[in-house]
Design a protein around this motif. Structure first.
Motif, short mmCIF file in Angstrom:
data_model
loop_
_atom_site.label_atom_id
_atom_site.label_comp_id
_atom_site.label_asym_id
_atom_site.label_seq_id
_atom_site.Cartn_x
_atom_site.Cartn_y
_atom_site.Cartn_z
N ALA A 1 0.85 -1.21 0.00
CA ALA A 1 0.00 0.00 0.00
C ALA A 1 0.88 1.25 0.00
N ASP A 2 1.93 1.23 0.81
CA ASP A 2 2.86 2.37 0.84
C ASP A 2 3.50 2.59 -0.52
N LYS A 3 3.89 1.50 -1.17
CA LYS A 3 4.51 1.60 -2.49
C LYS A 3 3.53 2.19 -3.50
N ALA A 4 2.28 1.75 -3.44
CA ALA A 4 1.26 2.25 -4.36
C ALA A 4 1.03 3.75 -4.15
N ILE A 5 1.01 4.16 -2.89
CA ILE A 5 0.83 5.58 -2.58
C ILE A 5 2.03 6.38 -3.06
N ASP A 6 3.24 5.86 -2.83
CA ASP A 6 4.45 6.54 -3.30
C ASP A 6 4.43 6.70 -4.82
N GLU A 7 3.99 5.67 -5.52
CA GLU A 7 3.91 5.73 -6.98
C GLU A 7 2.87 6.75 -7.42
N GLN A 8 1.75 6.81 -6.70
CA GLN A 8 0.71 7.78 -7.02
C GLN A 8 1.23 9.20 -6.81
N ILE A 9 1.94 9.42 -5.72
CA ILE A 9 2.51 10.73 -5.44
C ILE A 9 3.51 11.12 -6.52
N ALA A 10 4.37 10.21 -6.90
CA ALA A 10 5.36 10.49 -7.95
C ALA A 10 4.67 10.82 -9.27
N SER A 11 3.63 10.08 -9.59
CA SER A 11 2.88 10.32 -10.83
C SER A 11 2.23 11.70 -10.80
N LEU A 12 1.61 12.02 -9.68
CA LEU A 12 0.96 13.33 -9.56
C LEU A 12 1.98 14.46 -9.62
N MET A 13 3.11 14.29 -8.98
CA MET A 13 4.16 15.32 -9.02
C MET A 13 4.64 15.54 -10.46
N SER A 14 4.79 14.47 -11.18
CA SER A 14 5.21 14.57 -12.59
C SER A 14 4.18 15.33 -13.40
N LYS A 15 2.91 15.01 -13.20
CA LYS A 15 1.84 15.71 -13.92
C LYS A 15 1.79 17.18 -13.55
N ILE A 16 1.97 17.49 -12.27
CA ILE A 16 1.95 18.88 -11.81
C ILE A 16 3.08 19.67 -12.47
N GLN A 17 4.25 19.08 -12.56
CA GLN A 17 5.40 19.77 -13.15
C GLN A 17 5.18 20.07 -14.62
N LYS A 18 4.38 19.27 -15.30
CA LYS A 18 4.15 19.44 -16.74
C LYS A 18 2.93 20.31 -17.05
N GLU A 19 2.10 20.56 -16.05
CA GLU A 19 0.81 21.21 -16.27
C GLU A 19 0.93 22.73 -16.35
N ALA A 20 0.23 23.31 -17.32
CA ALA A 20 0.24 24.76 -17.48
C ALA A 20 -1.11 25.39 -17.16
#
Length: 52
Positions: free
Chosen positions: A12-31
């Protein structure tokens, strides 16, 4: 049984970490500000889940 729970918790922790990483990546690309707000809310929810 405790080992199984520990493994499930680690998964569960790994899944949450992956979700956070994915969201951070999307945030960095979003305009678009509205989309950024939505992603920030999702990130906050994931961080809250991680702290439980």
């Amino acid at each position: 049984m405790d080992e199984t729970k520990a493994r499930a918790g680690a998964d569960a922790d790994k899944a949450i970490d992956e979700q956070i990483a994915s969201l951070m990546s999307k945030i960095q690309k979003e305009a678009v500000p509205e989309r950024l707000l939505d992603l920030a809310r999702q990130l906050q929810a994931a961080l809250n889940a991680r702290n439980r």
